[in-house]
Design a protein around this motif. Structure first.
Motif, PDB file in Angstrom:
ATOM      1  N   ARG A   1       0.812  -1.215   0.000  1.00 57.44           N
ATOM      2  CA  ARG A   1       0.000   0.000   0.000  1.00 57.44           C
ATOM      3  C   ARG A   1       0.847   1.268   0.000  1.00 57.44           C
ATOM      4  O   ARG A   1       0.361   2.339  -0.342  1.00 57.44           O
ATOM      5  CB  ARG A   1      -0.921   0.008   1.229  1.00 57.44           C
ATOM      6  CG  ARG A   1      -1.996  -1.068   1.185  1.00 57.44           C
ATOM      7  CD  ARG A   1      -3.045  -0.754   0.130  1.00 57.44           C
ATOM      8  NE  ARG A   1      -4.063  -1.792   0.044  1.00 57.44           N
ATOM      9  CZ  ARG A   1      -4.020  -2.808  -0.800  1.00 57.44           C
ATOM     10  NH1 ARG A   1      -2.988  -2.921  -1.640  1.00 57.44           N
ATOM     11  NH2 ARG A   1      -4.973  -3.710  -0.830  1.00 57.44           N
ATOM     12  N   THR A   2       2.094   1.138   0.405  1.00 53.60           N
ATOM     13  CA  THR A   2       2.981   2.299   0.476  1.00 53.60           C
ATOM     14  C   THR A   2       4.306   1.970  -0.190  1.00 53.60           C
ATOM     15  O   THR A   2       4.645   0.800  -0.411  1.00 53.60           O
ATOM     16  CB  THR A   2       3.255   2.709   1.932  1.00 53.60           C
ATOM     17  OG1 THR A   2       4.043   1.688   2.568  1.00 53.60           O
ATOM     18  CG2 THR A   2       1.952   2.908   2.699  1.00 53.60           C
ATOM     19  N   LEU A   3       5.084   3.010  -0.490  1.00 52.54           N
ATOM     20  CA  LEU A   3       6.399   2.800  -1.080  1.00 52.54           C
ATOM     21  C   LEU A   3       7.345   2.139  -0.082  1.00 52.54           C
ATOM     22  O   LEU A   3       8.275   1.435  -0.479  1.00 52.54           O
ATOM     23  CB  LEU A   3       6.969   4.134  -1.563  1.00 52.54           C
ATOM     24  CG  LEU A   3       6.163   4.805  -2.692  1.00 52.54           C
ATOM     25  CD1 LEU A   3       6.761   6.158  -3.047  1.00 52.54           C
ATOM     26  CD2 LEU A   3       6.096   3.911  -3.926  1.00 52.54           C
ATOM     27  N   GLU A   4       7.094   2.336   1.202  1.00 50.49           N
ATOM     28  CA  GLU A   4       7.895   1.654   2.221  1.00 50.49           C
ATOM     29  C   GLU A   4       7.668   0.145   2.156  1.00 50.49           C
ATOM     30  O   GLU A   4       8.592  -0.648   2.369  1.00 50.49           O
ATOM     31  CB  GLU A   4       7.550   2.176   3.617  1.00 50.49           C
ATOM     32  CG  GLU A   4       8.038   3.585   3.913  1.00 50.49           C
ATOM     33  CD  GLU A   4       7.222   4.662   3.207  1.00 50.49           C
ATOM     34  OE1 GLU A   4       6.096   4.350   2.750  1.00 50.49           O
ATOM     35  OE2 GLU A   4       7.707   5.807   3.115  1.00 50.49           O
ATOM     36  N   ASP A   5       6.441  -0.259   1.827  1.00 53.87           N
ATOM     37  CA  ASP A   5       6.150  -1.691   1.666  1.00 53.87           C
ATOM     38  C   ASP A   5       6.967  -2.276   0.510  1.00 53.87           C
ATOM     39  O   ASP A   5       7.439  -3.419   0.580  1.00 53.87           O
ATOM     40  CB  ASP A   5       4.661  -1.907   1.380  1.00 53.87           C
ATOM     41  CG  ASP A   5       3.776  -1.553   2.567  1.00 53.87           C
ATOM     42  OD1 ASP A   5       4.287  -1.540   3.701  1.00 53.87           O
ATOM     43  OD2 ASP A   5       2.580  -1.287   2.342  1.00 53.87           O
ATOM     44  N   VAL A   6       7.124  -1.502  -0.562  1.00 52.26           N
ATOM     45  CA  VAL A   6       7.879  -1.974  -1.724  1.00 52.26           C
ATOM     46  C   VAL A   6       9.345  -2.183  -1.351  1.00 52.26           C
ATOM     47  O   VAL A   6       9.991  -3.127  -1.814  1.00 52.26           O
ATOM     48  CB  VAL A   6       7.746  -0.982  -2.896  1.00 52.26           C
ATOM     49  CG1 VAL A   6       8.593  -1.440  -4.085  1.00 52.26           C
ATOM     50  CG2 VAL A   6       6.284  -0.844  -3.315  1.00 52.26           C
TER      51      VAL A   6
END
Length: 237
Positions: A16-21
């Motif tokens: 859901r977030t770029l941190e997840d990526v």
């Protein structure tokens, strides 16, 4: 495909977030026992995002020294559309050889594969993996896993694009013949001086055409202008 790898893809799709990526990049590295995984994208608006497992010291060094100007991986990624095995690139120049030696000394890995990705809206992305194994083991690794890594590159780009909601385009932009010429020559790897000489114009005039094209494309710099022009079919290197 193993159950564990399926779980990695599911984690990426549910990000859901770029941190997840970023977390998924680390999972891909660990699953394939790689040295590093790197994904970097420049959106059509100029917004950048990177998920990487490099040490920040090397990332800062790369930026400060502007290694993007001499890195053969970047140069060839602007020209090609298919995966690049770093061993097949031209490292013959002194600057490229010194850059490679420093990268290896900084833990980047002596082997690498990069996948150039061009989005319909002008995005330019690059997905890379690196390893410290010898040539034979690297070739074996690519034969076994290159398909999965291609999937990873496309899955990651798709998910990041959705998160960034980067759907701007340059439809309707008209570059003059000379503006297309200057960007095409830069895309082919020529320096500004070489390109200006080829066109029989001064470097000052060359810069004027580049700046005009960059302004029309809404690009933040020359590299971004070349990427957007390539992605939208406005030039051919």
């Amino acid at each position: 495909m193993t159950k564990r790898l399926e779980e990695v893809w599911e984690t990426l799709q549910s990000s859901r977030t770029l941190e997840d990526v970023q977390t998924v990049a680390e999972q891909i590295r660990d699953f394939f026992d790689l040295q590093h995984v790197v994904y970097h994208v420049v959106g059509s608006s100029g917004r950048e995002y990177g998920a990487f497992t490099y040490d920040m010291e090397w990332v800062q060094r790369y930026k400060e020294e502007e290694y993007v100007r001499i890195d053969p991986v970047i140069t060839e990624s602007l020209r090609r559309f298919h995966p690049l095995n770093w061993k097949s690139l031209d490292w013959s120049s002194k600057a490229a050889r010194e850059f490679y030696r420093e990268a290896v000394s900084q833990g980047v890995g002596q082997q690498g594969m990069s996948v150039p990705i061009r989005g319909v809206g002008g995005q330019l992305a690059l997905f890379s993996v690196t390893s410290g194994v010898n040539d034979d083991k690297w070739e074996d690794f690519l034969r076994e896993h290159s398909g999965d890594l291609l999937l990873a590159s496309n899955y990651m780009h798709q998910r990041v694009s959705e998160i960034m909601d980067d759907d701007e385009s340059v439809q309707g932009v008209m570059l003059s013949p000379r503006e297309r010429d200057v960007l095409s020559l830069l895309a082919s790897g020529r320096s500004r001086a070489e390109a200006a000489e080829r066109l029989k114009i001064s470097e000052h005039t060359f810069r004027v055409y580049v700046d005009a094209a960059r302004h029309k494309l809404g690009a933040m710099n020359t590299t971004h202008a070349v990427a957007k022009a390539l992605a939208n079919g406005l030039i051919v290197p």
